[in-house]
Design a protein around this motif. Structure first.
Motif, mmCIF file in Angstrom:
data_model
loop_
_atom_site.group_PDB
_atom_site.id
_atom_site.type_symbol
_atom_site.label_atom_id
_atom_site.label_comp_id
_atom_site.label_asym_id
_atom_site.label_seq_id
_atom_site.Cartn_x
_atom_site.Cartn_y
_atom_site.Cartn_z
ATOM 1 N N PHE A 49 0.826 -1.197 0.000
ATOM 2 C CA PHE A 49 0.000 0.000 0.000
ATOM 3 C C PHE A 49 0.870 1.261 0.000
ATOM 4 O O PHE A 49 0.705 2.155 -0.829
ATOM 5 N N ILE A 50 1.823 1.287 0.927
ATOM 6 C CA ILE A 50 2.664 2.483 1.035
ATOM 7 C C ILE A 50 3.502 2.677 -0.231
ATOM 8 O O ILE A 50 3.614 3.780 -0.759
ATOM 9 N N PHE A 51 4.025 1.588 -0.747
ATOM 10 C CA PHE A 51 4.831 1.644 -1.952
ATOM 11 C C PHE A 51 4.016 2.223 -3.119
ATOM 12 O O PHE A 51 4.453 3.115 -3.840
ATOM 13 N N ASN A 52 2.794 1.704 -3.263
ATOM 14 C CA ASN A 52 1.892 2.165 -4.308
ATOM 15 C C ASN A 52 1.612 3.652 -4.206
ATOM 16 O O ASN A 52 1.697 4.408 -5.180
ATOM 17 N N ILE A 53 1.242 4.059 -2.984
ATOM 18 C CA ILE A 53 0.888 5.453 -2.749
ATOM 19 C C ILE A 53 2.089 6.357 -3.027
ATOM 20 O O ILE A 53 1.970 7.381 -3.698
ATOM 21 N N LEU A 54 3.258 5.912 -2.545
ATOM 22 C CA LEU A 54 4.456 6.704 -2.790
ATOM 23 C C LEU A 54 4.706 6.850 -4.282
ATOM 24 O O LEU A 54 4.988 7.939 -4.781
ATOM 25 N N GLY A 55 4.554 5.713 -5.020
ATOM 26 C CA GLY A 55 4.770 5.737 -6.464
ATOM 27 C C GLY A 55 3.821 6.708 -7.159
ATOM 28 O O GLY A 55 4.220 7.468 -8.037
ATOM 29 N N ASP A 56 2.568 6.718 -6.709
ATOM 30 C CA ASP A 56 1.566 7.581 -7.345
ATOM 31 C C ASP A 56 1.740 9.045 -6.980
ATOM 32 O O ASP A 56 1.518 9.929 -7.816
ATOM 33 N N GLY A 57 2.089 9.282 -5.715
ATOM 34 C CA GLY A 57 1.930 10.646 -5.234
ATOM 35 C C GLY A 57 3.179 11.429 -4.924
ATOM 36 O O GLY A 57 3.143 12.660 -4.881
ATOM 37 N N ILE A 58 4.316 10.740 -4.707
ATOM 38 C CA ILE A 58 5.474 11.451 -4.167
ATOM 39 C C ILE A 58 5.932 12.561 -5.094
ATOM 40 O O ILE A 58 6.361 13.630 -4.654
ATOM 41 N N SER A 59 5.766 12.335 -6.435
ATOM 42 C CA SER A 59 6.244 13.337 -7.382
ATOM 43 C C SER A 59 5.391 14.613 -7.312
ATOM 44 O O SER A 59 5.803 15.676 -7.760
ATOM 45 N N ARG A 60 4.211 14.489 -6.755
ATOM 46 C CA ARG A 60 3.287 15.639 -6.716
ATOM 47 C C ARG A 60 3.583 16.558 -5.516
ATOM 48 O O ARG A 60 3.146 17.702 -5.465
ATOM 49 N N ILE A 61 4.310 15.996 -4.514
ATOM 50 C CA ILE A 61 4.529 16.772 -3.294
ATOM 51 C C ILE A 61 5.654 17.769 -3.483
ATOM 52 O O ILE A 61 6.794 17.402 -3.732
ATOM 53 N N ASP A 62 5.297 19.026 -3.394
ATOM 54 C CA ASP A 62 6.318 20.071 -3.367
ATOM 55 C C ASP A 62 5.734 21.251 -2.598
ATOM 56 O O ASP A 62 4.630 21.181 -2.083
#
Lengths: 285, 250
Positions: free
Chosen positions: A32-45
């Motif tokens: 779950f965490i891996f998936n979420i990170l993959g989807d969203g981490i690039s959006r966080i700034d």
């Protein structure tokens, strides 16, 4: 001889069942965490954290959501902590131990298990309508306070119960009043347990969505709340709103917001664990 | 001068009649020992003298206990003031989980004293009186829980002395300690009796014989015999007393 072998076999097989059961939870969480990170981490700034919501996914941010969550947590803490700890102290230290007390005790534990949406309905009727607060931060905080009060009360009582009676006797024996004994001796000795319970209760409140939907929190709030009487949104509401949209951009926003919410919850739990460990070390007398 | 005067005291825990018609008086600046088998009511009686039984819901007392001529179960009595006057040392050392200094200063603090010099002075004097000063004077800010059991018990005595009581109740104060620590506590009791009235519950016959001037023997909630310690141990009037002190029962 045969039964010895079966016992051995049972022993080993249970060990593997246990390992599987433990891994199952951990692996699921990791995926779950891996998936979420993959989807969203690039959006966080920085822009994502400081932008108002928008109809265009690439411009939308979570400023109103996280400030709303911060407001709600602060107000909920202000309301629920004094009420919950006071009630816990009264029930444990002052209240007589009779049938009525036993009934109250069982029911407080039961209240901790009532579905949160029921609290939402109660909040809608009492705070939003009867007390005329509207769908405000204050109404939301009052509702969430009701939700976590039982948890705080139970945690406070458990922490007080763990304080040995010899400490009370020592204080009374010196001529201390009941309140002095509670304030100078019992509360400090129980503080670790109480703080742990409070933080865990608040971290439960941080992720609540259902009761806030019921009392009418909005998913789209284009301004940052300035006072407790303003309308508001919170992170889980914002997430719920984004992930129910069809556009891929909003799904990414949702994943990013989930990461922020998870980070907040992990931090709070981390602080709770820190206090609990420190308390357990101290309580060995 | 008579300091403590109990008159026909009966104590009940619910329907359980645990003390029966106890009458005795205790003189100032003496050591009085309460002896008797477990469950005979000696600790319960000790605890009536500073009303530590008040917290037991089913506790009920009939009769009269006067200290300094005042009925301590009277309506106007402030129980906090009573306990400052009648201090208590418990069976198991129970220092507060705070620094050594704070333990001794606690009694003054709850009386509302802010005078730092006075508190520091009283802490030092009390620790000296309890024969602990030499061992702790450099570690006053360390946790009281870091001390040994015997030191903790002397700290508890110092803590009690700091509020200047006139009576000190001791409930088996040495039963959790090793022989050396026990000897130190006994020595201390011997010195303290010039200034304080001490009532001590003990299971140790030799201890009672060594330190007390008068001894009371309790059995099944009755005060069987109360006399000079030398009389009780050499010439007991009652068969039960004799049996108990010679170790034939109990």
């Amino acid at each position: 001889m045969n039964s010895l072998r079966t016992n051995r076999l049972l022993d080993t097989s249970f060990k593997y069942v246990g390992i599987f059961a433990t891994l199952f939870g951990l692996v699921m969480l990791a995926i779950f965490i891996f998936n979420i990170l993959g989807d969203g981490i690039s959006r966080i700034d920085w822009d994502f954290l400081t932008s108002l919501p928008s109809r265009r996914s690439s411009k939308a941010g979570i400023l109103t959501a996280w400030t709303g969550t911060a407001w709600i947590m602060m107000l909920t803490a202000l309301i629920a902590i004094p009420l919950g700890i006071s009630a816990g102290i009264y029930l444990q230290e002052y209240g007589k131990k009779n049938r009525l007390a036993a009934i109250v005790e069982v029911n407080i534990s039961n209240l901790a298990g009532v579905p949160s949406i029921i609290y939402g309905l109660l909040g809608l009727e009492i705070f939003v309508r009867t007390l005329n607060m509207g769908s405000s931060l204050l109404a939301g905080a009052c509702t969430l306070s009701l939700l976590i009060l039982p948890v705080i009360i139970v945690a406070t009582r458990e922490a007080l119960k763990a304080v040995p009676n010899s400490l009370r006797e020592a204080s009374y024996g010196m001529g201390a009043t009941k309140w002095q004994t509670i304030w100078y001796q019992i509360l400090p000795a129980a503080s670790g347990g109480i703080i742990t319970g409070v933080i865990l209760a608040l971290s439960r409140a941080v992720g609540e969505t259902a009761p806030l939907i019921v009392i009418g929190a909005l998913a789209y709030v284009p301004f940052v709340a300035q006072s407790p009487l303003d309308e508001f949104t919170v992170l889980p509401m914002q997430i719920f709103n984004w992930v129910s949209r069809p556009q891929k951009g909003f799904l990414e926003n949702g994943a990013a917001a989930i990461i922020v919410l998870l980070a907040i919850t992990f931090c709070m739990n981390g602080i709770a664990i820190y206090f609990r460990n420190r308390w357990q070390k101290k309580i060995n007398w | 001068m008579k300091l403590i005067e109990a008159d026909d005291v009966n104590v009940y825990y619910g329907d359980n009649h645990v003390l029966k018609d106890i009458s005795l008086s205790i003189k100032e600046n003496t050591v009085t020992a309460f002896i008797g088998p477990s469950g005979c009511g000696k600790s319960t009686f000790l605890r009536t003298l500073n009303r530590m039984n008040d917290y037991i819901d089913t506790f009920r007392l009939e009769g009269k206990i006067e200290i300094d001529g005042k009925n301590i179960y009277g309506k106007k009595v402030k129980v906090e003031e009573l306990r400052q006057k009648v201090g208590m040392v418990f069976q198991k050392p129970n220092p507060f989980p705070k620094s050594i200094f704070e333990n001794v200063a606690y009694g003054l603090k709850i009386q509302g004293s802010n005078d730092k010099d006075l508190i520091a002075d009283r802490v030092e004097k009390s620790l000296k009186q309890a024969a602990l000063w030499g061992e702790v004077k450099d570690i006053l800010n360390k946790s009281a829980l870091s001390l040994s059991g015997g030191q903790q018990q002397r700290l508890c005595i110092a803590r009690t002395l700091a509020v200047k009581p006139s009576i000190i109740l001791m409930d088996e104060p040495a039963s959790a300690l090793d022989p050396i620590s026990t000897a130190k506590i006994e020595e201390l009791i011997f010195e303290l009796k010039t200034k304080y009235t001490i009532v001590i519950v003990t299971h140790n016959m030799q201890q009672a014989a060594r330190i007390s001037e008068r001894t009371a023997f309790f059995y099944l909630g009755n005060l069987v015999e109360y006399d000079k310690t030398s009389e009780i141990f050499t010439n007991p009037k009652h068969k039960q007393t004799e049996n108990y002190i010679t170790g034939r029962f109990g």
